[in-house]
Design an enzyme around this catalytic site. Structure first.
Site, PDB file in Angstrom:
ATOM      1  N   GLY A  13      67.264 -14.945  50.698  1.00  0.00           N
ATOM      2  CA  GLY A  13      66.712 -16.056  49.934  1.00  0.00           C
ATOM      3  C   GLY A  13      67.063 -15.938  48.465  1.00  0.00           C
ATOM      4  O   GLY A  13      66.482 -15.118  47.756  1.00  0.00           O
ATOM      5  N   GLY A  15      66.434 -17.733  45.867  1.00  0.00           N
ATOM      6  CA  GLY A  15      65.620 -18.504  44.919  1.00  0.00           C
ATOM      7  C   GLY A  15      65.216 -17.631  43.738  1.00  0.00           C
ATOM      8  O   GLY A  15      65.714 -16.505  43.584  1.00  0.00           O
ATOM      9  N   ASN A 103      54.398 -17.327  49.965  1.00  0.00           N
ATOM     10  CA  ASN A 103      53.076 -17.810  49.573  1.00  0.00           C
ATOM     11  C   ASN A 103      52.405 -18.366  50.815  1.00  0.00           C
ATOM     12  O   ASN A 103      53.087 -18.863  51.714  1.00  0.00           O
ATOM     13  CB  ASN A 103      53.208 -18.975  48.580  1.00  0.00           C
ATOM     14  N   ALA A 129      58.755 -16.286  37.984  1.00  0.00           N
ATOM     15  CA  ALA A 129      60.175 -16.491  37.674  1.00  0.00           C
ATOM     16  C   ALA A 129      60.548 -17.927  37.982  1.00  0.00           C
ATOM     17  O   ALA A 129      59.998 -18.528  38.903  1.00  0.00           O
ATOM     18  CB  ALA A 129      61.034 -15.551  38.515  1.00  0.00           C
ATOM     19  N   LYS A 186      44.847 -14.568  47.618  1.00  0.00           N
ATOM     20  CA  LYS A 186      46.028 -15.242  47.072  1.00  0.00           C
ATOM     21  C   LYS A 186      46.137 -16.679  47.597  1.00  0.00           C
ATOM     22  O   LYS A 186      46.477 -17.595  46.846  1.00  0.00           O
ATOM     23  CB  LYS A 186      47.263 -14.407  47.453  1.00  0.00           C
ATOM     24  N   ASN A 190      46.318 -19.946  45.319  1.00  0.00           N
ATOM     25  CA  ASN A 190      47.415 -20.910  45.447  1.00  0.00           C
ATOM     26  C   ASN A 190      46.905 -22.297  45.864  1.00  0.00           C
ATOM     27  O   ASN A 190      47.462 -23.314  45.437  1.00  0.00           O
ATOM     28  CB  ASN A 190      48.452 -20.432  46.469  1.00  0.00           C
ATOM     29  N   ASN A 194      48.074 -24.398  42.631  1.00  0.00           N
ATOM     30  CA  ASN A 194      49.350 -25.073  42.899  1.00  0.00           C
ATOM     31  C   ASN A 194      49.223 -26.591  43.040  1.00  0.00           C
ATOM     32  O   ASN A 194      49.844 -27.324  42.262  1.00  0.00           O
ATOM     33  CB  ASN A 194      50.051 -24.427  44.101  1.00  0.00           C
ATOM     34  N   ASN A 204      49.554 -24.001  34.362  1.00  0.00           N
ATOM     35  CA  ASN A 204      48.421 -23.341  35.026  1.00  0.00           C
ATOM     36  C   ASN A 204      47.207 -23.184  34.106  1.00  0.00           C
ATOM     37  O   ASN A 204      46.068 -23.385  34.514  1.00  0.00           O
ATOM     38  CB  ASN A 204      48.840 -21.968  35.546  1.00  0.00           C
TER      39      ASN A 204
HETATM   40  O1  KPL Z   1      51.717 -17.886  42.903  1.00  0.00           O
HETATM   41  C1  KPL Z   1      51.680 -18.761  42.063  1.00  0.00           C
HETATM   42  C2  KPL Z   1      52.642 -19.874  42.241  1.00  0.00           C
HETATM   43  O2  KPL Z   1      53.003 -20.528  41.288  1.00  0.00           O
HETATM   44  O3  KPL Z   1      53.067 -20.053  43.392  1.00  0.00           O
HETATM   45  C3  KPL Z   1      50.652 -18.723  40.986  1.00  0.00           C
HETATM   46  C4  KPL Z   1      49.919 -17.428  41.078  1.00  0.00           C
HETATM   47  C5  KPL Z   1      49.700 -19.854  41.173  1.00  0.00           C
HETATM   48  C6  KPL Z   1      51.188 -18.739  39.614  1.00  0.00           C
HETATM   49  O4  KPL Z   1      51.669 -19.951  39.258  1.00  0.00           O
END
Ligand code: KPL
Length: 301
Positions: A13, A15, A103, A129, A186, A190, A194, A204
């Site tokens: 991947g 990305g 995620n 990133a 997590k 998210n 998100n 954020n």
């Molecule tokens: O994991 C993230 C994402 O952008 O997917 C967070 C922790 C919300 C940070 O932006």
């Protein structure tokens, strides 16, 4: 004749997260191969960390040119996972160490269905990133990588060296036997940050600093109380709200990955995040109207 590629690490991947890990492993002296869908060529990147640029040349290959993969970081998005794993299933060494970094939830089940004889590690990655341009990768925020076993029978010894190398490349890598709890935390973070960052079109940090947005954050967290009491009683709503605030503050000037996906007109990970919470709540006979509402809004985008 096929030219097969061997290296210390393979990153599936290309990305932002995959390139971040591949770049740091390479800068720490490991040999790395990035596995991409189509192109087999050196990937020239500029890695920008705190305003400082460094030039990186990453070896990039395709799955059909790989064999004997020993250490694999799977950095594709949740909805790409099945196809990505299928592409490399015959290229894995018998005792390969495989780390899934998606995620949301459901990656372990996809892995177990496809590779029932193998085991994997699961991770929660909070390093930020993003690609500023096609070849400029910004390391936007130092986070950590929490790694743990997907099953209690996972051979821990094999993962110690693996995590040690990752920690050399991009600290801090933290082992946690209760990765299930870490991933639940997590997925809640998210599921709040998100989609709300997409719906309010904001960074954020604004979700905490703007009182209207923050009220929405609190309502969505509170709505999860009955679900958590049923399925993860070790996690409290207070802790989860604190975690959402902490992550939003730490990543205050970042746009979430879902915001970036929507900007680039790419599919989002809403299904493995909010979709997961909705399906868990349905199993428990619990309604999540606030989460359902944002799920439908995201689907309508
Ligand atoms: O994991 C993230 C994402 O952008 O997917 C967070 C922790 C919300 C940070 O932006």
């Amino acid at each position: 004749m096929t030219n097969t590629t061997r290296s210390d690490f393979h990153v599936l991947g290309p990305g932002a997260v995959g390139c971040l890990w591949a770049s740091h492993l390479m800068l720490s002296g490991y040999s790395v191969n990035l596995i991409a869908k189509h192109t087999q060529a050196t990937r020239q990147l500029t890695l920008i960390t705190k305003g400082e640029s460094s030039k990186i040349s990453l070896a990039q290959t395709t799955a059909e040119h790989c064999s004997g993969i020993q250490n694999l970081l799977v950095c594709v998005k949740a909805y790409q996972l099945e196809a990505a794993l299928k592409s490399i299933e015959t290229c894995l060494a018998p005792n390969a160490v495989i780390l899934l970094m998606q995620n949301g939830m459901g990656n372990k089940e996809v892995f177990n269905n496809l590779l029932p004889k193998k085991q994997c590690l699961l991770a929660s990655n909070s390093h930020g990133a993003y690609f500023k341009t096609a070849n400029e990768l910004v390391y936007a925020g130092k986070g950590q990588l929490i790694v743990g076993p997907s099953t209690p029978s996972y051979p821990i010894k094999a993962s110690v060296q693996f995590c040690h190398h990752l920690n050399v490349a991009l600290p801090e890598v933290i082992w946690n036997n209760r990765i299930d709890l870490v991933l639940w935390k997590k997925v809640v973070v998210n599921a709040i940050i998100n989609p709300l960052s997409v719906l309010y079109q904001c960074k954020n940090g604004e979700l905490i600093s703007n009182p209207v947005y923050f009220k929405h954050v609190e309502n969505l967290v509170n709505e999860l109380k009955p679900l958590l009491e049923s399925v993860q009683p070790e996690l409290t709503i207070d802790d989860l709200l604190k975690e959402v605030i902490k992550i939003a503050e730490k990543t205050a000037s970042n746009f979430s990955s879902m915001y970036q996906d929507v900007q680039r007109q790419r599919p989002t990970e809403i299904e493995s995040i909010t979709g997961f919470l909705l399906s868990e709540s349905k199993k428990q006979g619990i309604a999540l109207p606030g989460h359902k509402e944002i799920y439908l809004k995201m689907a309508a985008l």
